[in-house]
Enzyme design. Structure first.
Site, PDB file in Angstrom:
ATOM      1  N   HIS A 188     -26.569 -18.862   5.872  1.00  0.00           N
ATOM      2  CA  HIS A 188     -27.593 -19.359   4.939  1.00  0.00           C
ATOM      3  C   HIS A 188     -28.327 -18.279   4.178  1.00  0.00           C
ATOM      4  O   HIS A 188     -29.276 -18.577   3.456  1.00  0.00           O
ATOM      5  CB  HIS A 188     -28.633 -20.201   5.678  1.00  0.00           C
ATOM      6  CG  HIS A 188     -28.104 -21.496   6.203  1.00  0.00           C
ATOM      7  ND1 HIS A 188     -28.098 -22.657   5.469  1.00  0.00           N
ATOM      8  CD2 HIS A 188     -27.545 -21.796   7.387  1.00  0.00           C
ATOM      9  CE1 HIS A 188     -27.571 -23.629   6.194  1.00  0.00           C
ATOM     10  NE2 HIS A 188     -27.226 -23.120   7.361  1.00  0.00           N
ATOM     11  N   LYS A 192     -41.893 -23.540  -2.581  1.00  0.00           N
ATOM     12  CA  LYS A 192     -40.882 -23.021  -1.663  1.00  0.00           C
ATOM     13  C   LYS A 192     -41.570 -21.988  -0.780  1.00  0.00           C
ATOM     14  O   LYS A 192     -42.741 -21.651  -1.020  1.00  0.00           O
ATOM     15  CB  LYS A 192     -39.730 -22.362  -2.421  1.00  0.00           C
ATOM     16  CG  LYS A 192     -40.218 -21.375  -3.516  1.00  0.00           C
ATOM     17  CD  LYS A 192     -39.067 -20.768  -4.302  1.00  0.00           C
ATOM     18  CE  LYS A 192     -38.529 -21.679  -5.389  1.00  0.00           C
ATOM     19  NZ  LYS A 192     -37.180 -22.188  -5.118  1.00  0.00           N
ATOM     20  N   ARG A 193     -40.877 -21.478   0.258  1.00  0.00           N
ATOM     21  CA  ARG A 193     -41.479 -20.416   1.046  1.00  0.00           C
ATOM     22  C   ARG A 193     -41.837 -19.231   0.158  1.00  0.00           C
ATOM     23  O   ARG A 193     -41.182 -18.973  -0.858  1.00  0.00           O
ATOM     24  CB  ARG A 193     -40.510 -19.969   2.153  1.00  0.00           C
ATOM     25  CG  ARG A 193     -40.470 -20.922   3.319  1.00  0.00           C
ATOM     26  CD  ARG A 193     -41.825 -21.106   3.962  1.00  0.00           C
ATOM     27  NE  ARG A 193     -42.233 -19.916   4.659  1.00  0.00           N
ATOM     28  CZ  ARG A 193     -42.139 -19.735   5.964  1.00  0.00           C
ATOM     29  NH1 ARG A 193     -41.640 -20.686   6.731  1.00  0.00           N
ATOM     30  NH2 ARG A 193     -42.543 -18.607   6.517  1.00  0.00           N
ATOM     31  N   LYS A 249     -37.974 -14.575  -4.001  1.00  0.00           N
ATOM     32  CA  LYS A 249     -38.164 -15.817  -4.751  1.00  0.00           C
ATOM     33  C   LYS A 249     -39.075 -15.616  -5.974  1.00  0.00           C
ATOM     34  O   LYS A 249     -39.164 -16.460  -6.842  1.00  0.00           O
ATOM     35  CB  LYS A 249     -38.716 -16.907  -3.837  1.00  0.00           C
ATOM     36  CG  LYS A 249     -37.738 -17.308  -2.707  1.00  0.00           C
ATOM     37  CD  LYS A 249     -38.369 -18.318  -1.771  1.00  0.00           C
ATOM     38  CE  LYS A 249     -37.528 -18.610  -0.519  1.00  0.00           C
ATOM     39  NZ  LYS A 249     -36.363 -19.487  -0.793  1.00  0.00           N
ATOM     40  N   THR A 266     -32.487 -25.774  -2.340  1.00  0.00           N
ATOM     41  CA  THR A 266     -32.305 -27.216  -2.296  1.00  0.00           C
ATOM     42  C   THR A 266     -33.456 -27.910  -3.027  1.00  0.00           C
ATOM     43  O   THR A 266     -33.292 -29.026  -3.508  1.00  0.00           O
ATOM     44  CB  THR A 266     -32.224 -27.733  -0.833  1.00  0.00           C
ATOM     45  OG1 THR A 266     -33.249 -27.085  -0.063  1.00  0.00           O
ATOM     46  CG2 THR A 266     -30.865 -27.422  -0.225  1.00  0.00           C
ATOM     47  N   LYS A 325     -33.864 -31.289  -5.722  1.00  0.00           N
ATOM     48  CA  LYS A 325     -34.864 -32.360  -5.629  1.00  0.00           C
ATOM     49  C   LYS A 325     -35.594 -32.529  -6.972  1.00  0.00           C
ATOM     50  O   LYS A 325     -35.867 -33.649  -7.406  1.00  0.00           O
ATOM     51  CB  LYS A 325     -35.852 -32.073  -4.492  1.00  0.00           C
ATOM     52  CG  LYS A 325     -35.163 -32.077  -3.121  1.00  0.00           C
ATOM     53  CD  LYS A 325     -35.958 -31.403  -2.012  1.00  0.00           C
ATOM     54  CE  LYS A 325     -35.040 -31.127  -0.812  1.00  0.00           C
ATOM     55  NZ  LYS A 325     -35.647 -30.237   0.209  1.00  0.00           N
TER      56      LYS A 325
HETATM   57  C1  26V Z   1     -34.236 -16.572   9.984  1.00  0.00           C
HETATM   58  C2  26V Z   1     -35.137 -16.351  10.948  1.00  0.00           C
HETATM   59  C3  26V Z   1     -35.128 -15.032  11.588  1.00  0.00           C
HETATM   60  C4  26V Z   1     -35.857 -15.011  12.888  1.00  0.00           C
HETATM   61  C5  26V Z   1     -37.182 -15.712  12.798  1.00  0.00           C
HETATM   62  C6  26V Z   1     -37.061 -17.140  12.366  1.00  0.00           C
HETATM   63  C7  26V Z   1     -36.065 -17.332  11.306  1.00  0.00           C
HETATM   64  C8  26V Z   1     -36.009 -18.539  10.670  1.00  0.00           C
HETATM   65  C9  26V Z   1     -35.077 -18.755   9.703  1.00  0.00           C
HETATM   66  C10 26V Z   1     -34.193 -17.775   9.346  1.00  0.00           C
HETATM   67  C11 26V Z   1     -33.154 -17.978   8.335  1.00  0.00           C
HETATM   68  C12 26V Z   1     -33.628 -18.665   7.161  1.00  0.00           C
HETATM   69  C13 26V Z   1     -32.486 -18.830   6.274  1.00  0.00           C
HETATM   70  C14 26V Z   1     -32.754 -19.915   5.289  1.00  0.00           C
HETATM   71  O1  26V Z   1     -33.617 -20.755   5.433  1.00  0.00           O
HETATM   72  N1  26V Z   1     -31.942 -19.900   4.281  1.00  0.00           N
HETATM   73  C15 26V Z   1     -32.035 -20.895   3.256  1.00  0.00           C
HETATM   74  O2  26V Z   1     -31.108 -21.911   3.582  1.00  0.00           O
HETATM   75  C16 26V Z   1     -31.135 -22.953   2.644  1.00  0.00           C
HETATM   76  C17 26V Z   1     -30.201 -24.028   3.155  1.00  0.00           C
HETATM   77  O3  26V Z   1     -28.892 -23.560   3.159  1.00  0.00           O
HETATM   78  C18 26V Z   1     -30.750 -22.430   1.288  1.00  0.00           C
HETATM   79  O4  26V Z   1     -30.838 -23.477   0.362  1.00  0.00           O
HETATM   80  C19 26V Z   1     -31.679 -21.293   0.867  1.00  0.00           C
HETATM   81  O5  26V Z   1     -31.241 -20.720  -0.344  1.00  0.00           O
HETATM   82  C20 26V Z   1     -31.707 -20.235   1.940  1.00  0.00           C
HETATM   83  O6  26V Z   1     -32.689 -19.254   1.653  1.00  0.00           O
END
Ligand code: 26V
Length: 819
Positions: A357, A545-546, A551, A653, A657
């Site tokens: 992701h 978004k975050r 971003k 995503t 929306k």
């Molecule tokens: C990584 C970590 C690292 C450790 C701490 C907690 C944590 C939580 C989440 C993540 C990975 C986040 C990756 C993510 O959300 N990617 C997003 O995924 C979406 C669905 O595929 C995508 O639309 C976004 O572009 C992408 O940034």
């Protein structure tokens, strides 16, 4: 399906109020009504839930286990009513009782068991799986505290714990009879088994917790299917109060109790940032071990040959976070089911598949060997052996090439690399948009792709139109249905039938009128929650978004500062009123992101209170952006800001929306924006900035110098100087120095302006001028907005799930019997 009986429903709600609260309905408060209605809804669901599970028993389909640390579900009640097709009926019933369903819905806290895109995607996938009649489990953690609530104080983000279970969760069901034990630590004793001529591995001296599942129903749309999201709670195995003194192991009992309490306490709120925290690894193994054990137990109820497990189960790993599943499955197959390595490996590699992701390097999970082997000694042994064999494969393929081993080994440099494990042990590696998958193949995972190209594939993300149009935008949904019928609810490409209306003046007017009403609804929310007046006739330009540097919320607010300068310099300038709306949570420890929030709020303070600009510009930071208010925001947006540095946003995503709700994209050629433009046409989007290839070329050759833009462009220079001259921080001119430095000062560690904000600034500003020009053309704008909606068919998560099913999972549809 049974017809809704309004009077029976009303009677049940009244009865629930009485039973739950010993009150008559007139005496109940809104929260109590919410609970009473939810229990009534749950009653309807339970019958279908039991029927579905019975039918699965009978038909014995293959299951997908969607394994994810995050499920960003949002609210359940309204969505369940939508999918039961009882929303309007219940609304009427509540009207009769003197309650407004919307107000009752607002009593429900969001189930915010996720950070952002990855977690919300998991939630959309569950909705689509149930709607498409596929047997599926979501497997996750029942965090006591979900994503923090965001308060804004003095312009700064404050994190407040999200005690979402405070009033109980009416939809969940505790299932202690399915509890599993999960073991941590200790050591592995090897014992030779004379009879079977093999070594047995026995974990000893460990601490363990009991994983207790809570099941949450996932209602399919109008098909009688109810699947299950199973989230695990942790309990102490020994009750130390009772047992410890007798057993004489007081401290160990206390520690196990604490382990259980800590494991599920809180969701890690840092997205795209890996920190190597021990508790996080405990969370991962905790829910994975319980889920894999449960999947095996379920399989064995009907089947005796564990070698064929993969025929009835597939594990989709949502990023690397659940990747210990690979080793846990190996462990159970070998140590508990008695398979040899090769047999177990064959099952595992046919069961597990991995979705990537993000390409952000700081999100890559790498665990120090010391931590990993101490916490999971047997799992570590197994990964060592997987690594040893994998390195043999690399050597066989690339004899003498040490570099390949360095780059691809699962264990290297004292670390366990989870992505490498997932790729080596899975049958599939997928990216989440075409561009993203190409970048994985050509850059990030190039060596793996060259070694095993057959594993790589793309699954462009999607979203559920049932939550984000049918529930979130009822006016537009009803209008669309009135024109083309309701087929789009389960077959979104049908929405393209709306294309015939894009030049119809009446339809244009109706569409714009609905948008206006949704803007009034959002303006009311903003007034009530922010105390800011916004004009629904202005352009609602939205970035939600975050908060992350890639971003580029910073670019957006710098552009607002630039516009403000222009309006101040040229008060006579013809400027179409604009409301810039932001919503974003920053990871609690991400200083620069939090400072960006402060900047946005500081600019808002100045701009919103400057009477001299006649309300032409407004800036709003919506507090606590989350799934429930997102539904209001998408419905009300005119412009969708998708402005990430090209190559950095895997998919996005939110972009989908907005499109579904008829807001054109203002964005870079990144992630799924590329495919959005392909569907709707370049002339119906506002595209600007460097391409992914250009960004990657700069990165590889270090040829970008933001100083060039600073020196040569006075608009840019002026805006940047305003970061450090107190324009937006009169009480502390140094406040925003770090943002200024991030754009201009090269530290040895990273490049200045890592995310190419200055490089893209002017083309962003030009694209923004195009937006204004286009918006002034009322008919042209209505046409463009409607076309966006009409061309959004590809971006349903139903399509994404069908691709996973056809190409990877190979599930059969389970049709429910007629009732
Ligand atoms: C990584 C970590 C690292 C450790 C701490 C907690 C944590 C939580 C989440 C993540 C990975 C986040 C990756 C993510 O959300 N990617 C997003 O995924 C979406 C669905 O595929 C995508 O639309 C976004 O572009 C992408 O940034």
């Amino acid at each position: 399906m049974q017809k809704f009986d309004k009077q029976a429903f009303i009677a049940e709600v009244k009865d629930n109020v009485k039973k739950l609260y010993r009150k008559n309905i007139e005496e109940a408060d809104k929260q109590q009504i919410f609970q009473a209605v939810s229990y009534a809804v749950k009653d309807t669901i339970i019958d279908n839930w039991m029927m579905t599970q019975k039918e699965y028993e009978k038909q014995d389909p293959k299951y997908v286990y969607y394994m994810s640390m995050e499920f960003l579900m949002g609210r359940a009640m309204g969505n369940n009513l939508i999918n039961l097709t009882e929303y309007d009926e219940v609304k009427e019933a509540l009207d009769e009782l003197g309650f407004d369903l919307n107000v009752i819905e607002d009593q429900e806290p969001d189930a915010a068991l996720g950070n952002g895109g990855l977690g919300r995607l998991a939630a959309c996938f569950l909705d689509s799986l149930a709607t498409l009649n596929y047997a599926a489990y979501g497997c996750g953690i029942r965090y006591r505290y979900g994503m923090f609530k965001q308060k804004i104080e003095d312009g700064y983000q404050i994190e407040v714990p999200d005690n979402w279970l405070k009033n109980g969760n009416p939809f969940e069901l505790r299932r202690p009879e399915y509890a599993k034990e999960v073991k941590f630590g200790g050591y592995v004793r090897v014992e030779y088994d004379e009879k079977n001529h093999r070594n047995n591995f026995i974990q000893e001296g460990y601490q363990s917790v009991r994983a207790v599942p809570f099941d949450i129903p996932i209602v399919g749309y109008n098909n009688g299917v109810v699947n299950t999201l199973r989230v695990w709670d942790a309990e102490a195995i020994v009750d130390f109060q009772l047992d410890s003194f007798n057993k004489g192991d007081y401290m160990n009992a206390v520690e196990q109790e604490n382990l259980a309490k800590n494991i599920v306490e809180v969701l890690y709120p840092a997205d795209e940032h890996y920190a190597g925290k021990e508790l996080r690894l405990k969370q991962q193994y905790f829910f994975i071990s319980a889920s894999v054990q449960a999947a095996i137990t379920k399989y064995k109820k009907k089947h005796s040959d564990i070698r064929k497990f993969y025929e009835k189960a597939t594990f989709q790993l949502n990023d690397t976070h659940p990747t210990v599943a690979v080793a846990e499955l190996m462990r159970i197959l070998m140590d508990e089911e008695g398979l040899g390595w090769d047999e177990a490996w064959e099952v595992t590699t046919k069961t597990c598949a991995y979705t990537n992701h993000t390409i952000m390097a700081e999100a890559l999970e790498k665990w120090p060997i010391e931590l990993f082997s101490r916490l999971l000694p047997r799992i570590y042994q197994i990964i060592e052996e997987i690594n040893r064999r994998f390195i043999e494969e690399i050597k066989a393929k690339y004899p003498g090439n040490q570099d390949k081993i360095r780059k691809m080994a699962i264990i290297y440099d004292g670390q366990v690399k989870m992505a490498h494990l997932a790729i080596a042990a899975g049958y599939s590696v997928n990216g989440v948009a075409v561009l993203h998958t190409e970048i994985l193949k050509k850059q990030e995972l190039k060596d793996f792709y060259e070694m095993m190209p057959e594993k790589f594939n793309n699954k462009t993300n999607g979203i559920t139109q049932r939550r984000f149009l049918l529930h979130g935008n009822p006016l537009l949904a009803k209008w669309v249905t009135a024109h083309i019928g309701d087929g789009w609810i389960t077959n979104l490409p049908e929405i393209h039938k709306m294309a015939v209306y894009v030049d119809d003046p009446k339809a244009q007017q109706e569409f714009m009128n609905i948008k206006y009403q949704n803007k009034v609804r959002l303006a009311k929310y903003i007034r009530e929650h922010n105390g800011i007046e916004v004009d629904p006739r202005s352009i609602f330009d939205v970035q939600v978004k975050r908060l992350h540097e890639y971003k580029r919320q910073l670019m957006n607010i710098l552009h607002v500062m630039y516009l403000y300068n222009q309006i101040k310099d040229h008060p006579e300038m013809d400027f179409y009123p604009r409301t810039f709306i932001f919503g974003a949570k920053a990871a609690a420890g991400y200083r620069r992101a939090k400072l960006t929030i402060k900047l946005i709020n500081s600019v808002a303070d100045v701009v919103n209170n400057d009477a001299s600009i006649n309300g032409k510009l407004k800036v709003v930071f919506i507090e606590d952006y989350r799934v429930s208010n997102a539904e209001l925001i998408f419905a009300a947006a005119d412009v969708s800001e998708q402005i990430s540095t090209a190559s950095k946003e895997a998919s996005g995503t939110g972009n989908m929306k907005f499109m579904l709700n008829g807001a054109p994209t203002l964005g870079t050629m990144d992630g799924a924006n590329v495919e959005i433009v392909q569907e709707v046409g370049k002339e119906n989007a506002f595209i600007f900035g460097l391409t992914a290839q250009q960004v990657i070329d700069y990165e590889n050759h270090g040829g970008y110098n933001p100083m060039d833009y600073f020196n040569n462009d006075q608009d840019i220079r002026r805006v940047l100087m305003q970061l450090i001259n107190g324009e937006y921080a009169p009480d502390d001119t140094e406040r925003f120095r770090d943002l200024y430095n991030s754009l201009l000062n090269t530290k040895s560690s990273d490049r200045a302006d890592t995310y190419f904000i200055l490089a893209d600034f002017k083309s962003y500003a030009a694209a923004q001028r195009e937006v204004e020009k286009a918006y002034r053309d009322e008919k042209g704008w209505a046409r463009m907005a409607m076309l966006n909606m009409a061309c959004s068919g590809k971006f349903t998560s139903d399509r994404t799930i069908q691709e996973y099913v056809d190409e990877l999972w190979h599930l059969d549809k389970v049709i429910m019997p007629e009732k």
